[in-house]
Write a protein that holds these residues in place. Structure first.
Motif, PDB file in Angstrom:
ATOM      1  N   ASP A   1     -20.778  12.725 -22.029  1.00 38.27           N
ATOM      2  CA  ASP A   1     -20.605  12.872 -23.195  1.00 38.27           C
ATOM      3  C   ASP A   1     -21.670  13.549 -24.231  1.00 38.27           C
ATOM      4  O   ASP A   1     -21.609  14.348 -25.158  1.00 38.27           O
ATOM      5  N   GLU A   2     -22.879  13.188 -23.718  1.00 34.29           N
ATOM      6  CA  GLU A   2     -24.030  13.901 -24.333  1.00 34.29           C
ATOM      7  C   GLU A   2     -24.173  15.315 -24.375  1.00 34.29           C
ATOM      8  O   GLU A   2     -24.445  16.225 -25.158  1.00 34.29           O
ATOM      9  N   ILE A   3     -23.850  15.754 -23.046  1.00 36.22           N
ATOM     10  CA  ILE A   3     -23.575  17.323 -22.672  1.00 36.22           C
ATOM     11  C   ILE A   3     -22.477  17.939 -23.598  1.00 36.22           C
ATOM     12  O   ILE A   3     -22.790  18.934 -24.255  1.00 36.22           O
ATOM     13  N   VAL A   4     -21.438  17.338 -23.500  1.00 43.50           N
ATOM     14  CA  VAL A   4     -20.312  17.949 -24.136  1.00 43.50           C
ATOM     15  C   VAL A   4     -20.852  18.086 -25.846  1.00 43.50           C
ATOM     16  O   VAL A   4     -20.305  18.913 -26.199  1.00 43.50           O
ATOM     17  N   ALA A   5     -21.302  16.648 -26.310  1.00 40.40           N
ATOM     18  CA  ALA A   5     -21.445  16.771 -27.672  1.00 40.40           C
ATOM     19  C   ALA A   5     -22.617  18.016 -28.179  1.00 40.40           C
ATOM     20  O   ALA A   5     -22.452  18.662 -29.195  1.00 40.40           O
ATOM     21  N   ALA A   6     -23.652  18.136 -27.048  1.00 42.29           N
ATOM     22  CA  ALA A   6     -24.677  19.124 -27.419  1.00 42.29           C
ATOM     23  C   ALA A   6     -23.925  20.533 -27.481  1.00 42.29           C
ATOM     24  O   ALA A   6     -24.375  21.469 -28.236  1.00 42.29           O
ATOM     25  N   VAL A   7     -23.006  20.823 -26.724  1.00 40.20           N
ATOM     26  CA  VAL A   7     -22.400  22.076 -26.571  1.00 40.20           C
ATOM     27  C   VAL A   7     -21.516  22.283 -27.861  1.00 40.20           C
ATOM     28  O   VAL A   7     -21.417  23.294 -28.359  1.00 40.20           O
ATOM     29  N   GLU A   8     -20.864  21.333 -28.055  1.00 41.94           N
ATOM     30  CA  GLU A   8     -19.930  21.376 -29.460  1.00 41.94           C
ATOM     31  C   GLU A   8     -20.674  21.591 -30.519  1.00 41.94           C
ATOM     32  O   GLU A   8     -20.427  22.385 -31.487  1.00 41.94           O
ATOM     33  N   ALA A   9     -21.691  20.857 -30.856  1.00 41.83           N
ATOM     34  CA  ALA A   9     -22.659  20.818 -31.938  1.00 41.83           C
ATOM     35  C   ALA A   9     -23.106  22.166 -32.118  1.00 41.83           C
ATOM     36  O   ALA A   9     -23.354  22.774 -33.361  1.00 41.83           O
ATOM     37  N   ARG A  10     -23.554  23.123 -31.117  1.00 42.78           N
ATOM     38  CA  ARG A  10     -24.338  24.162 -31.339  1.00 42.78           C
ATOM     39  C   ARG A  10     -23.169  25.338 -31.430  1.00 42.78           C
ATOM     40  O   ARG A  10     -23.350  26.494 -32.090  1.00 42.78           O
ATOM     41  N   HIS A  11     -22.112  25.225 -30.518  1.00 40.76           N
ATOM     42  CA  HIS A  11     -20.993  26.491 -30.479  1.00 40.76           C
ATOM     43  C   HIS A  11     -19.721  26.312 -31.188  1.00 40.76           C
ATOM     44  O   HIS A  11     -19.357  27.093 -31.765  1.00 40.76           O
ATOM     45  N   TYR A  12     -19.290  24.930 -31.253  1.00 44.12           N
ATOM     46  CA  TYR A  12     -18.098  24.564 -31.857  1.00 44.12           C
ATOM     47  C   TYR A  12     -18.435  23.413 -32.932  1.00 44.12           C
ATOM     48  O   TYR A  12     -17.631  22.082 -32.624  1.00 44.12           O
ATOM     49  N   PRO A  13     -19.215  23.656 -33.908  1.00 40.53           N
ATOM     50  CA  PRO A  13     -19.398  22.437 -34.967  1.00 40.53           C
ATOM     51  C   PRO A  13     -18.016  21.775 -35.396  1.00 40.53           C
ATOM     52  O   PRO A  13     -18.056  20.712 -35.800  1.00 40.53           O
ATOM     53  N   GLU A  14     -16.994  22.659 -35.778  1.00 39.97           N
ATOM     54  CA  GLU A  14     -15.657  22.086 -36.411  1.00 39.97           C
ATOM     55  C   GLU A  14     -15.136  21.251 -35.319  1.00 39.97           C
ATOM     56  O   GLU A  14     -14.749  19.784 -35.665  1.00 39.97           O
ATOM     57  N   ALA A  15     -15.054  21.546 -34.045  1.00 36.91           N
ATOM     58  CA  ALA A  15     -14.585  20.871 -33.105  1.00 36.91           C
ATOM     59  C   ALA A  15     -15.446  19.566 -32.725  1.00 36.91           C
ATOM     60  O   ALA A  15     -14.862  18.318 -32.573  1.00 36.91           O
ATOM     61  N   ALA A  16     -16.803  19.543 -33.063  1.00 35.88           N
ATOM     62  CA  ALA A  16     -17.619  18.394 -32.934  1.00 35.88           C
ATOM     63  C   ALA A  16     -17.322  17.395 -33.781  1.00 35.88           C
ATOM     64  O   ALA A  16     -17.501  16.361 -33.677  1.00 35.88           O
ATOM     65  N   GLY A  17     -16.755  18.052 -35.071  1.00 35.39           N
ATOM     66  CA  GLY A  17     -16.518  17.053 -36.078  1.00 35.39           C
ATOM     67  C   GLY A  17     -15.320  16.103 -35.785  1.00 35.39           C
ATOM     68  O   GLY A  17     -15.132  15.010 -36.411  1.00 35.39           O
ATOM     69  N   ARG A  18     -14.503  16.753 -35.122  1.00 36.42           N
ATOM     70  CA  ARG A  18     -13.156  15.990 -34.651  1.00 36.42           C
ATOM     71  C   ARG A  18     -13.227  15.274 -33.584  1.00 36.42           C
ATOM     72  O   ARG A  18     -12.397  14.074 -33.452  1.00 36.42           O
ATOM     73  N   ALA A  19     -14.263  15.357 -32.833  1.00 32.90           N
ATOM     74  CA  ALA A  19     -14.428  14.814 -31.598  1.00 32.90           C
ATOM     75  C   ALA A  19     -14.489  13.029 -31.676  1.00 32.90           C
ATOM     76  O   ALA A  19     -15.270  12.676 -32.599  1.00 32.90           O
ATOM     77  N   LYS A  20     -13.876  12.536 -30.657  1.00 34.05           N
ATOM     78  CA  LYS A  20     -13.886  11.018 -30.637  1.00 34.05           C
ATOM     79  C   LYS A  20     -14.811  10.454 -29.422  1.00 34.05           C
ATOM     80  O   LYS A  20     -14.189  10.671 -28.361  1.00 34.05           O
ATOM     81  N   PRO A  21     -16.143  10.345 -29.423  1.00 32.05           N
ATOM     82  CA  PRO A  21     -16.879  10.031 -28.400  1.00 32.05           C
ATOM     83  C   PRO A  21     -16.274   8.771 -27.656  1.00 32.05           C
ATOM     84  O   PRO A  21     -15.859   7.910 -28.204  1.00 32.05           O
ATOM     85  N   LEU A  22     -16.259   8.986 -26.195  1.00 31.63           N
ATOM     86  CA  LEU A  22     -15.637   7.728 -25.413  1.00 31.63           C
ATOM     87  C   LEU A  22     -16.404   6.632 -25.326  1.00 31.63           C
ATOM     88  O   LEU A  22     -17.813   6.626 -25.066  1.00 31.63           O
ATOM     89  N   PRO A  23     -16.131   5.436 -25.464  1.00 31.27           N
ATOM     90  CA  PRO A  23     -16.574   4.186 -25.369  1.00 31.27           C
ATOM     91  C   PRO A  23     -17.071   4.029 -23.866  1.00 31.27           C
ATOM     92  O   PRO A  23     -16.579   4.626 -22.771  1.00 31.27           O
ATOM     93  N   PHE A  24     -18.296   3.290 -23.651  1.00 29.64           N
ATOM     94  CA  PHE A  24     -18.775   3.190 -22.052  1.00 29.64           C
ATOM     95  C   PHE A  24     -17.820   2.672 -21.112  1.00 29.64           C
ATOM     96  O   PHE A  24     -17.678   3.161 -20.056  1.00 29.64           O
TER      97      PHE A  24
END
Length: 239
Positions: A96-119
């Motif tokens: 989740d940390e890797i995916v969030a880092a990639v989305e934040a840098r390249h796909y900011p709109e998608a990052a805003g819509r994402a729902k992080p997965l619980p443990f």
């Protein structure tokens, strides 16, 4: 194929991202720790077994040598066969940390819509993925044994099996954060297989195999975002 290759190139580019570097360091450390712990347990188990079964046949110095040689051999075989499974299982906890880092840098709109997965969901996904990997590798084992005399046959079988597994797992990591936008993994099977093949091939290369899962997770995020954008009728930003 072209989309998968482009995503892998971008995945390597993410290794310059401090957030991804931190996750890569944690993932590599935990993966190696698992194998070191497994090696220690293997050595202790063999020492106990050989000392008990062959104590009357082999003097103690020979017992020690037999344990060391056998443990080293079995550890290397285990590392070669199980590295992909263990590395991917470990990566699931940091994906989740890797995916969030990639989305934040390249796909900011998608990052805003994402729902992080619980443990709990991460753990369940990791266990399911590990189960699939073990099941498919066990199913392929008879074929690997039959092809052992060809030398290259077992490696090719493992490459194909792990290409299928990795392609799915590495894109699922990104897609599950956007499950509400799409009911199933949006990446075409051919693209998933191409991505999995590239990452599986990297895992055969010493040193590179330690970073291959992290590169694959970043590449899988790029591939998933491209697929989601195609489905939505838009083009993702390559910034």
């Amino acid at each position: 194929m072209q989309a998968a290759f482009a995503s892998l190139v971008k995945g390597f580019g993410q290794l310059a991202d401090p957030a991804v570097i931190r996750v890569a360091a944690k993932s590599v450390f935990v993966t190696l720790l698992v194998f070191l712990a497994g090696g220690a347990a293997l050595w202790l188990g063999l020492w106990s077994a050989i000392s008990t079964l062959f104590a009357s046949f082999l003097p103690k110095p020979y017992n020690s040598a037999a344990v060391a040689v056998l443990a080293a051999f079995l550890w290397l075989v285990g590392f070669w066969l199980l590295f992909r499974i263990v590395a991917l299982a470990v990566l699931q906890f940091f994906a989740d940390e890797i995916v969030a880092a990639v989305e934040a840098r390249h796909y900011p709109e998608a990052a805003g819509r994402a729902k992080p997965l619980p443990f709990a969901r991460d753990l369940a996904n990791s266990l399911r993925g590990t189960g699939r990997a073990l099941a498919l590798n066990l199913l392929a084992l008879p074929l690997i044994i039959v092809l052992w005399i060809t030398q290259v046959g077992p490696a090719l079988v493992l490459l194909l099996v792990n290409a299928v597994l990795l392609g799915r797992e590495l894109t699922d990591m990104a897609w599950l954060r956007h499950e509400g936008e799409c009911a199933s993994n949006p990446v075409p099977k051919a693209e998933r297989f191409a991505l999995g093949t590239g990452v599986a091939a990297l895992m055969l290369v010493p040193v590179a195999n330690l970073l291959a899962p992290v590169v694959g997770a970043a590449a899988g995020t790029h591939l998933t975002q491209r697929a989601l954008a195609r489905r939505a009728g838009t083009e993702p930003s390559d910034a």
